[in-house]
Design a protein around this motif. Structure first.
Motif, PDB file in Angstrom:
ATOM      1  N   VAL B   7       0.820  -1.203   0.000  1.00  0.00           N
ATOM      2  CA  VAL B   7       0.000   0.000   0.000  1.00  0.00           C
ATOM      3  C   VAL B   7       0.862   1.264   0.000  1.00  0.00           C
ATOM      4  O   VAL B   7       1.820   1.375   0.765  1.00  0.00           O
ATOM      5  CB  VAL B   7      -0.915   0.034   1.240  1.00  0.00           C
ATOM      6  N   SER B   8       0.541   2.174  -0.890  1.00  0.00           N
ATOM      7  CA  SER B   8       1.185   3.487  -0.910  1.00  0.00           C
ATOM      8  C   SER B   8       0.118   4.558  -0.928  1.00  0.00           C
ATOM      9  O   SER B   8      -0.971   4.352  -1.455  1.00  0.00           O
ATOM     10  CB  SER B   8       2.069   3.653  -2.146  1.00  0.00           C
ATOM     11  N   LYS B   9       0.449   5.690  -0.315  1.00  0.00           N
ATOM     12  CA  LYS B   9      -0.469   6.827  -0.367  1.00  0.00           C
ATOM     13  C   LYS B   9       0.340   8.088  -0.599  1.00  0.00           C
ATOM     14  O   LYS B   9       1.274   8.389   0.143  1.00  0.00           O
ATOM     15  CB  LYS B   9      -1.240   6.938   0.948  1.00  0.00           C
ATOM     16  N   THR B  10       0.004   8.790  -1.663  1.00  0.00           N
ATOM     17  CA  THR B  10       0.702  10.024  -2.001  1.00  0.00           C
ATOM     18  C   THR B  10      -0.278  11.176  -1.982  1.00  0.00           C
ATOM     19  O   THR B  10      -1.370  11.085  -2.533  1.00  0.00           O
ATOM     20  CB  THR B  10       1.313   9.909  -3.411  1.00  0.00           C
ATOM     21  N   PHE B  11       0.076  12.232  -1.271  1.00  0.00           N
ATOM     22  CA  PHE B  11      -0.746  13.442  -1.278  1.00  0.00           C
ATOM     23  C   PHE B  11      -0.048  14.462  -2.140  1.00  0.00           C
ATOM     24  O   PHE B  11       1.180  14.517  -2.171  1.00  0.00           O
ATOM     25  CB  PHE B  11      -0.836  14.047   0.123  1.00  0.00           C
ATOM     26  N   SER B  12      -0.833  15.288  -2.845  1.00  0.00           N
ATOM     27  CA  SER B  12      -0.163  16.396  -3.518  1.00  0.00           C
ATOM     28  C   SER B  12      -0.496  17.682  -2.781  1.00  0.00           C
ATOM     29  O   SER B  12      -1.652  18.026  -2.594  1.00  0.00           O
ATOM     30  CB  SER B  12      -0.574  16.476  -4.976  1.00  0.00           C
ATOM     31  N   LEU B  13       0.538  18.322  -2.312  1.00  0.00           N
ATOM     32  CA  LEU B  13       0.376  19.605  -1.627  1.00  0.00           C
ATOM     33  C   LEU B  13       0.880  20.660  -2.594  1.00  0.00           C
ATOM     34  O   LEU B  13       2.068  20.890  -2.710  1.00  0.00           O
ATOM     35  CB  LEU B  13       1.242  19.646  -0.356  1.00  0.00           C
ATOM     36  N   GLY B  14      -0.046  21.283  -3.308  1.00  0.00           N
ATOM     37  CA  GLY B  14       0.373  22.201  -4.355  1.00  0.00           C
ATOM     38  C   GLY B  14       1.134  21.422  -5.416  1.00  0.00           C
ATOM     39  O   GLY B  14       0.607  20.455  -5.955  1.00  0.00           O
ATOM     40  N   LYS B  15       2.367  21.803  -5.658  1.00  0.00           N
ATOM     41  CA  LYS B  15       3.153  21.094  -6.670  1.00  0.00           C
ATOM     42  C   LYS B  15       3.965  19.962  -6.048  1.00  0.00           C
ATOM     43  O   LYS B  15       4.480  19.094  -6.737  1.00  0.00           O
ATOM     44  CB  LYS B  15       4.098  22.081  -7.373  1.00  0.00           C
ATOM     45  N   ARG B  16       4.064  19.996  -4.719  1.00  0.00           N
ATOM     46  CA  ARG B  16       4.905  19.029  -4.039  1.00  0.00           C
ATOM     47  C   ARG B  16       4.114  17.738  -3.809  1.00  0.00           C
ATOM     48  O   ARG B  16       2.929  17.756  -3.532  1.00  0.00           O
ATOM     49  CB  ARG B  16       5.335  19.591  -2.688  1.00  0.00           C
ATOM     50  N   GLU B  17       4.796  16.610  -3.953  1.00  0.00           N
ATOM     51  CA  GLU B  17       4.156  15.335  -3.669  1.00  0.00           C
ATOM     52  C   GLU B  17       4.683  14.807  -2.345  1.00  0.00           C
ATOM     53  O   GLU B  17       5.891  14.814  -2.100  1.00  0.00           O
ATOM     54  CB  GLU B  17       4.481  14.336  -4.778  1.00  0.00           C
ATOM     55  N   VAL B  18       3.759  14.404  -1.485  1.00  0.00           N
ATOM     56  CA  VAL B  18       4.180  13.853  -0.205  1.00  0.00           C
ATOM     57  C   VAL B  18       3.836  12.371  -0.187  1.00  0.00           C
ATOM     58  O   VAL B  18       2.685  11.989  -0.354  1.00  0.00           O
ATOM     59  CB  VAL B  18       3.451  14.574   0.955  1.00  0.00           C
ATOM     60  N   HIS B  19       4.859  11.562  -0.007  1.00  0.00           N
ATOM     61  CA  HIS B  19       4.638  10.116   0.058  1.00  0.00           C
ATOM     62  C   HIS B  19       4.411   9.725   1.513  1.00  0.00           C
ATOM     63  O   HIS B  19       5.348   9.436   2.232  1.00  0.00           O
ATOM     64  CB  HIS B  19       5.825   9.364  -0.529  1.00  0.00           C
ATOM     65  N   ALA B  20       3.150   9.777   1.923  1.00  0.00           N
ATOM     66  CA  ALA B  20       2.832   9.530   3.337  1.00  0.00           C
ATOM     67  C   ALA B  20       3.030   8.072   3.717  1.00  0.00           C
ATOM     68  O   ALA B  20       3.506   7.762   4.800  1.00  0.00           O
ATOM     69  CB  ALA B  20       1.403   9.959   3.634  1.00  0.00           C
ATOM     70  N   VAL B  21       2.658   7.182   2.804  1.00  0.00           N
ATOM     71  CA  VAL B  21       2.836   5.745   3.046  1.00  0.00           C
ATOM     72  C   VAL B  21       3.491   5.148   1.808  1.00  0.00           C
ATOM     73  O   VAL B  21       3.057   5.399   0.691  1.00  0.00           O
ATOM     74  CB  VAL B  21       1.477   5.049   3.315  1.00  0.00           C
ATOM     75  N   LYS B  22       4.595   4.388   2.045  1.00  0.00           N
ATOM     76  CA  LYS B  22       5.331   3.849   0.904  1.00  0.00           C
ATOM     77  C   LYS B  22       5.389   2.325   0.954  1.00  0.00           C
ATOM     78  O   LYS B  22       6.028   1.764   1.844  1.00  0.00           O
ATOM     79  CB  LYS B  22       6.771   4.390   0.905  1.00  0.00           C
ATOM     80  N   ASP B  23       4.692   1.692   0.049  1.00  0.00           N
ATOM     81  CA  ASP B  23       4.795   0.257  -0.167  1.00  0.00           C
ATOM     82  C   ASP B  23       4.770  -0.541   1.136  1.00  0.00           C
ATOM     83  O   ASP B  23       5.678  -1.334   1.408  1.00  0.00           O
ATOM     84  CB  ASP B  23       6.093  -0.028  -0.947  1.00  0.00           C
ATOM     85  N   VAL B  24       3.729  -0.356   1.905  1.00  0.00           N
ATOM     86  CA  VAL B  24       3.638  -1.059   3.182  1.00  0.00           C
ATOM     87  C   VAL B  24       2.875  -2.373   3.018  1.00  0.00           C
ATOM     88  O   VAL B  24       1.805  -2.410   2.419  1.00  0.00           O
ATOM     89  CB  VAL B  24       2.934  -0.170   4.245  1.00  0.00           C
ATOM     90  N   SER B  25       3.465  -3.438   3.520  1.00  0.00           N
ATOM     91  CA  SER B  25       2.763  -4.711   3.587  1.00  0.00           C
ATOM     92  C   SER B  25       2.819  -5.193   5.028  1.00  0.00           C
ATOM     93  O   SER B  25       3.895  -5.301   5.606  1.00  0.00           O
ATOM     94  CB  SER B  25       3.437  -5.752   2.682  1.00  0.00           C
ATOM     95  N   LEU B  26       1.651  -5.414   5.591  1.00  0.00           N
ATOM     96  CA  LEU B  26       1.581  -5.856   6.983  1.00  0.00           C
ATOM     97  C   LEU B  26       0.371  -6.744   7.099  1.00  0.00           C
ATOM     98  O   LEU B  26      -0.585  -6.584   6.358  1.00  0.00           O
ATOM     99  CB  LEU B  26       1.324  -4.669   7.915  1.00  0.00           C
ATOM    100  N   SER B  27       0.404  -7.671   8.045  1.00  0.00           N
ATOM    101  CA  SER B  27      -0.858  -8.355   8.280  1.00  0.00           C
ATOM    102  C   SER B  27      -1.126  -8.470   9.772  1.00  0.00           C
ATOM    103  O   SER B  27      -0.249  -8.755  10.569  1.00  0.00           O
ATOM    104  CB  SER B  27      -0.889  -9.666   7.508  1.00  0.00           C
TER     105      SER B  27
END
Lengths: 220, 341
Positions: B7-27
């Motif tokens: 799972v990844s989650k990227t937010f765009s703040l204006g022109k900047r991209e924030v990678h809040a969650v990067k390729d997480v696998s958990l169970s």
């Protein structure tokens, strides 16, 4: 030439009634439309429950066009539209129409500002519990903002008393009309005094009702 | 129960991209208390919100009981959310409703009868110990009481999962301990799987079975709490652990120790059952060496003992060496080097 107060009192009572009708009717219609627009403005904001850039921008533009126009100019400038909708441009009913339009947009801003002060966390919590957007509007947004909302509506109704007097001067009837024709144009100080006192009492009463209601709701 | 797959989650703040969650696998397994720890901005809050889709993943999937939550229709998602309770750092109670009204709120979203709602509210108030506060409003309650209401509200629809978003971070230590006990009780009595996020190692140590450490949106270490505590791999994990258990005395004391001619210091780590045996005493006696515990602690972690002692040995150098070697076969022993202090 001064008025004969024995025959003039009924005229004052009638005018007070007209002013009350204008204010109350406008408050009711204006609140219904204004609260709806205000809610729509809030929920279509960025990151809100029904985010919609187009609706949000459109409403903002309309509000920003109408609100800065001085009421007396707005009243006159939409008189053609008033004639189409109400059938006449003179009298109480003809005053209610433009007053409602202006009041709606003022109320919309008041509502939006009050909703913005709700903690977004509470809305998030309701979403997490599985509440639908409509449900959130009616069971979270409105109840949570109700106290300040009533104070806001009180503020609006006080300005409506002001608006009704303005509408009165251009044929809307009511106390404004009486004050202008008898008090101002015929130089009768006693009529002016009586109408001003009645208007002050109305404002005080509106403020008292609003304060009491909001205090009850906010439990303070 | 809950499974994060790449799972990844990227937010765009204006022109900047924030990678809040990067390729997480958990169970997260059923019935577990799973803690995610990280400093603020590590992405744990976003990760938590991906479970009930308050945030949508940019890529990857989140499965709850083998259902990909991101594929649910709005209506099905709302139904699924009633199976996932959530509590918050700032409680997020409805101020316009009483305590009972807050707890009843999620129940009123379902089709159950009014009597059933009232019965359930009463039961939950009893469970969280607030029966006398039913008619109070949230602003009349203390922080701990508010969180109890939050917990009762989250449990109202009898969910299988409880998400805790920094649930104790706004509370004082006593109240934190109270709330943690209550969460443990929720887990034990109802078998509810708990996924919590925190920046306090103390929370992980007190109630979690499993832990994942997050930094910059990534899970850098995860596993059993006991193993992670007793054998942390990553420097961030070590920092968190040091926040709850100091494993070295202050530099002042160490300097004094060295200035006073104190010998070499060894860290001896006991895990689990071995802490019950007089290992240190037996081995030093056998090799005719004296020992001095300079610093250390023995604590309970997940109902197992964990000892971490700084020890100095006094005797013939060769005897000390032999004692250390034998000790090393039973427990972990390492020399404390000068630059550690």
């Amino acid at each position: 030439m001064n008025v004969d107060w024995i025959t003039f009192w009924p005229r004052i009572v009638e005018a007070t009634g007209e002013t009350l009708i204008m204010v109350i009717a406008t408050l009711i219609f204006g609140s219904i439309i204004g609260v709806s627009i205000g809610l729509l403005l809030f929920v279509t904001r960025k990151n809100n429950i029904l985010e919609n850039k187009f609706v949000f921008r459109l409403l903002n533009i309309i509000i920003n066009i109408i609100r800065p126009i001085p009421f007396i100019i707005f009243l006159v400038s939409i008189s053609q539209l008033t004639r189409i909708v109400v059938g006449t441009t003179i009298g109480t009913a003809a005053a209610i129409f433009p007053m409602t339009i202006v009041a709606s947009f003022v109320v919309a801003r008041v509502v939006e500002n009050n909703l913005v002060s709700i903690d977004p966390g509470v809305i998030e919590a309701a979403q997490a519990m599985g509440a639908s957007p409509l449900r959130i509007i009616f069971t979270v947004l409105i109840p949570e903002a109700l106290g300040p909302l009533i104070l806001g509506l009180t503020f609006v109704s006080v300005s409506l008393i002001d608006f009704s007097a303005v509408a009165g001067t251009v044929g809307g009837g009511g106390l404004g009309h009486v004050a202008m024709t008898y008090g101002y144009q015929r130089f009768d100080g006693s009529v002016m005094l009586v109408t001003v006192v009645i208007l002050i009492i109305m404002v005080q009463l509106a403020q008292w009702i609003g304060n009491t209601l909001s205090r009850k709701i906010m439990r303070r | 129960m809950i499974e994060f797959k790449n799972v990844s989650k990227t937010f765009s703040l204006g022109k900047r991209e924030v990678h809040a969650v990067k390729d997480v696998s958990l169970s997260v397994e059923k019935g577990e208390i799973f803690g995610i720890i990280g400093f603020s901005g590590a992405g744990k809050s976003t990760l938590l919100r991906l479970v009930n889709m308050l945030e949508r993943p940019s890529s990857g999937s989140v499965f709850i009981q083998d259902i990909d939550v991101n594929t649910l229709s709005p209506k099905d998602l709302r139904t699924q959310r009633r199976n996932i309770g959530m509590i918050f750092q700032n409680f997020n109670l409805l101020n316009s409703r009483t305590v009972a009204g807050n707890i009843a709120y999620p129940l009123k979203l379902t089709s159950i009868s009014k009597q059933e709602v009232n019965r359930r509210v009463k039961e939950l108030l009893e469970f969280v110990g607030l029966s006398d506060k039913a008619k109070d409003y949230p602003d009349q309650l203390s922080g701990g009481q508010k969180q109890r209401v939050g917990i009762a509200r989250a449990l109202a629809t009898s969910p299988d999962i409880l998400l805790c978003d920094e649930a104790t971070s706004a509370l004082d230590p006593d109240t934190t301990a109270d709330i943690l006990r209550l969460l443990k009780k929720v887990n034990r009595d109802f078998g509810i799987t708990i996924l919590l996020i925190t920046h306090e190692m103390h929370v992980i140590q007190t109630i979690c079975d499993k832990v994942a450490v997050m930094e910059n949106g990534e899970v850098i270490e995860s596993g059993d709490v006991f193993d992670t505590f007793t054998n942390p791999q990553h420097s961030v994990t070590q920092r968190f652990i040091r926040s709850v258990q100091q494993d070295l005395p202050s530099t002042h004391i160490l300097k004094e120790w060295r200035a006073g001619g104190g010998g070499k210091l060894y860290r001896v780590i006991f895990k689990g059952a071995v802490a019950n045996d007089p290992v240190l005493s037996m081995i030093t006696r056998k090799h005719n060496v004296d020992f001095n515990i300079v610093y250390g602690s023995v604590r309970e972690l997940q109902e197992k003992l964990f000892g971490n002692l700084l020890v100095s040995f006094i005797g013939e150098p060769i005897a000390i060496q032999n004692a250390l070697t034998e000790l090393g076969t039973i427990v972990a022993v390492e020399e404390v080097v000068e630059n550690e202090c």
